[in-house]
Design a protein around this motif. Structure first.
Motif, mmCIF file in Angstrom:
data_model
loop_
_atom_site.group_PDB
_atom_site.id
_atom_site.type_symbol
_atom_site.label_atom_id
_atom_site.label_comp_id
_atom_site.label_asym_id
_atom_site.label_seq_id
_atom_site.Cartn_x
_atom_site.Cartn_y
_atom_site.Cartn_z
ATOM 1 N N GLN A 63 0.905 -1.067 0.094
ATOM 2 C CA GLN A 63 -0.101 -0.110 0.082
ATOM 3 C C GLN A 63 0.790 0.993 -0.127
ATOM 4 N N PRO A 64 0.548 2.617 -0.636
ATOM 5 C CA PRO A 64 1.282 3.640 -0.540
ATOM 6 C C PRO A 64 1.819 3.775 0.992
ATOM 7 N N LEU A 65 3.059 4.416 0.994
ATOM 8 C CA LEU A 65 3.868 4.391 2.098
ATOM 9 C C LEU A 65 4.280 5.992 2.176
ATOM 10 N N SER A 66 4.191 6.695 3.145
ATOM 11 C CA SER A 66 4.736 7.952 3.257
ATOM 12 C C SER A 66 5.767 7.864 4.490
ATOM 13 N N LEU A 67 6.768 8.577 4.268
ATOM 14 C CA LEU A 67 7.759 8.679 5.607
ATOM 15 C C LEU A 67 8.133 10.155 5.804
ATOM 16 N N GLY A 68 8.558 10.461 6.970
ATOM 17 C CA GLY A 68 8.869 11.938 7.299
ATOM 18 C C GLY A 68 10.019 11.629 8.380
ATOM 19 N N VAL A 69 10.517 12.754 8.791
ATOM 20 C CA VAL A 69 11.533 12.469 9.542
ATOM 21 C C VAL A 69 11.323 13.406 10.991
ATOM 22 N N SER A 70 11.655 12.769 12.230
ATOM 23 C CA SER A 70 11.254 13.499 13.394
ATOM 24 C C SER A 70 12.471 13.893 14.382
ATOM 25 N N GLY A 71 13.375 14.031 13.960
ATOM 26 C CA GLY A 71 14.884 14.464 14.767
ATOM 27 C C GLY A 71 15.831 13.667 14.189
ATOM 28 N N LEU A 72 16.984 13.739 15.021
ATOM 29 C CA LEU A 72 18.178 13.059 14.772
ATOM 30 C C LEU A 72 18.641 12.496 15.809
ATOM 31 N N GLY A 73 19.431 11.545 15.902
ATOM 32 C CA GLY A 73 20.139 10.615 16.931
ATOM 33 C C GLY A 73 21.142 10.100 16.709
ATOM 34 N N CYS A 74 21.846 9.317 17.682
ATOM 35 C CA CYS A 74 23.213 8.519 17.291
ATOM 36 C C CYS A 74 22.943 7.032 18.199
ATOM 37 N N PHE A 75 23.313 6.048 17.319
ATOM 38 C CA PHE A 75 23.541 4.688 17.962
ATOM 39 C C PHE A 75 24.803 4.650 18.571
ATOM 40 N N GLY A 76 24.846 3.988 19.859
ATOM 41 C CA GLY A 76 26.093 3.771 20.411
ATOM 42 C C GLY A 76 26.555 4.409 21.760
ATOM 43 N N PRO A 89 7.702 5.311 13.322
ATOM 44 C CA PRO A 89 7.330 4.052 12.626
ATOM 45 C C PRO A 89 5.541 3.860 12.494
ATOM 46 N N GLY A 90 5.228 4.562 11.594
ATOM 47 C CA GLY A 90 3.681 4.424 11.322
ATOM 48 C C GLY A 90 3.181 3.015 11.083
ATOM 49 N N ASP A 91 1.852 2.679 11.008
ATOM 50 C CA ASP A 91 1.300 1.402 10.929
ATOM 51 C C ASP A 91 1.783 0.891 9.586
ATOM 52 N N VAL A 92 1.767 1.676 8.271
ATOM 53 C CA VAL A 92 2.076 1.008 6.926
ATOM 54 C C VAL A 92 3.583 0.441 6.947
ATOM 55 N N LEU A 93 4.548 1.301 7.445
ATOM 56 C CA LEU A 93 5.890 1.095 7.648
ATOM 57 C C LEU A 93 5.967 -0.335 8.366
ATOM 58 N N LYS A 94 5.506 -0.286 9.802
ATOM 59 C CA LYS A 94 5.445 -1.403 10.282
ATOM 60 C C LYS A 94 4.960 -3.017 9.647
ATOM 61 N N ASP A 95 3.766 -2.561 9.032
ATOM 62 C CA ASP A 95 3.184 -3.805 8.244
ATOM 63 C C ASP A 95 4.055 -4.088 7.255
ATOM 64 N N VAL A 147 15.067 18.660 13.774
ATOM 65 C CA VAL A 147 14.689 18.700 12.444
ATOM 66 C C VAL A 147 13.492 17.924 12.045
ATOM 67 N N ILE A 148 12.918 18.594 11.537
ATOM 68 C CA ILE A 148 11.392 17.766 11.065
ATOM 69 C C ILE A 148 11.326 18.007 9.646
ATOM 70 N N LEU A 149 11.140 16.756 8.922
ATOM 71 C CA LEU A 149 10.684 16.590 7.383
ATOM 72 C C LEU A 149 9.472 16.196 7.268
ATOM 73 N N PRO A 150 8.608 16.786 6.767
ATOM 74 C CA PRO A 150 6.967 16.432 6.387
ATOM 75 C C PRO A 150 7.110 15.013 5.741
ATOM 76 N N ALA A 151 5.973 14.341 5.962
ATOM 77 C CA ALA A 151 5.949 12.871 5.388
ATOM 78 C C ALA A 151 5.624 13.067 3.760
ATOM 79 N N GLU A 152 6.558 12.390 3.038
ATOM 80 C CA GLU A 152 6.515 12.193 1.741
ATOM 81 C C GLU A 152 6.100 10.573 1.022
ATOM 82 N N ARG A 153 5.351 10.464 -0.109
ATOM 83 C CA ARG A 153 5.351 9.463 -0.362
ATOM 84 C C ARG A 153 6.580 8.740 -1.173
#
Length: 180
Positions: A63-76, A89-95, A147-153
C-alpha cells in the motif's frame, strides 16, 4: 552475497537530507545515492535464496507509504557509531517490515532479532571521537537535532546487494518493487 531490503526515499527528502549532511561535523557521510531506510538486513545469502526472496517480495500486497523525519539521533551511547535521521514508525511501515520479515523466513533466512527502529543513516563514526569531536557533535545535535521533515510518499522498496570496500559500502539494486 551480502544484501538487505530497503525503502527508496523520495527525491525531495534526499535533497533535504543531503543539505543536512553538509552540516555534520564528524564521521563519514553516507553518499546520497546510498541513503535509504533498511527494512531487513539479510546478511550473507546464496544467490538462489535471494532469487526465492525476490519471488516472495514480488507477491507482497503493498500500500502507499509515506515517510517523514522527526529528529536526529546516534546509536552507540557514549561511543557513537552512527548518526541517523529518526523516522516515525507508522502502521504502514510496520506492516511492510513485518511482511518482509515473514517473506525472508519463508525462504529460510534467519533475521537478527532486534527491535525495529526505523531510521536513515546519515554518517558512520569509526573509532572513538576526540573530546573536540564530541563537542562538535553535541553542538550539531543541539542545533539540528529537532529537524522535522514532513511525510512524503515513497516510490518503492528494493532488494539491494551491499559490497564492502575500503571506501565504505557500494550498493547495487537487484530488484525494485513499487509501493502502490
Amino acid at each position: 552475497m551480502r544484501a538487505f531490503v530497503a525503502v527508496d526515499l523520495p527525491g525531495s527528502m534526499l535533497e533535504a537530507l543531503t543539505r543536512l549532511q553538509m552540516l555534520i561535523p564528524v564521521g563519514r557521510k553516507v553518499a546520497v545515492e546510498n541513503l535509504h531506510l533498511t527494512l531487513a538486513f539479510l546478511d550473507e545469502q546464496p544467490e538462489t535464496v535471494l532469487e526465492d526472496l525476490h519471488g516472495e517480495l514480488e507477491r507482497l500486497p503493498t500500500q502507499p507509504l509515506s515517510l517523514g523525519v522527526s529528529g536526529l539521533g546516534c546509536f552507540g551511547g557514549d561511543k557513537p557509531r552512527l548518526l541517523f535521521a529518526d523516522v516515525p514508525p507508522g502502521d504502514v511501515l510496520k506492516d511492510l517490515h513485518g511482511q518482509i520479515a515473514a517473506a525472508a523466513r519463508r525462504v529460510g533466512i534467519s533475521l537478527r532479532r532486534e527491535r525495529f527502529h526505523p531510521h536513515i543513516t546519515l554518517s558512520r563514526i569509526n573509532g572513538r571521537l576526540s573530546f573536540q569531536e564530541v563537542g562538535r557533535l553535541d553542538a550539531f545535535l543541539r542545533d539540528q537535532g529537532g529537524v522535522i521533515l514532513p511525510a512524503e510518499r515513497c516510490p518503492s522498496f528494493s532488494l539491494v546487494q551491499s559490497t564492502l570496500g575500503p571506501k565504505g559500502a557500494r550498493y547495487d539494486r537487484l530488484a525494485t518493487y513499487d509501493l502502490v
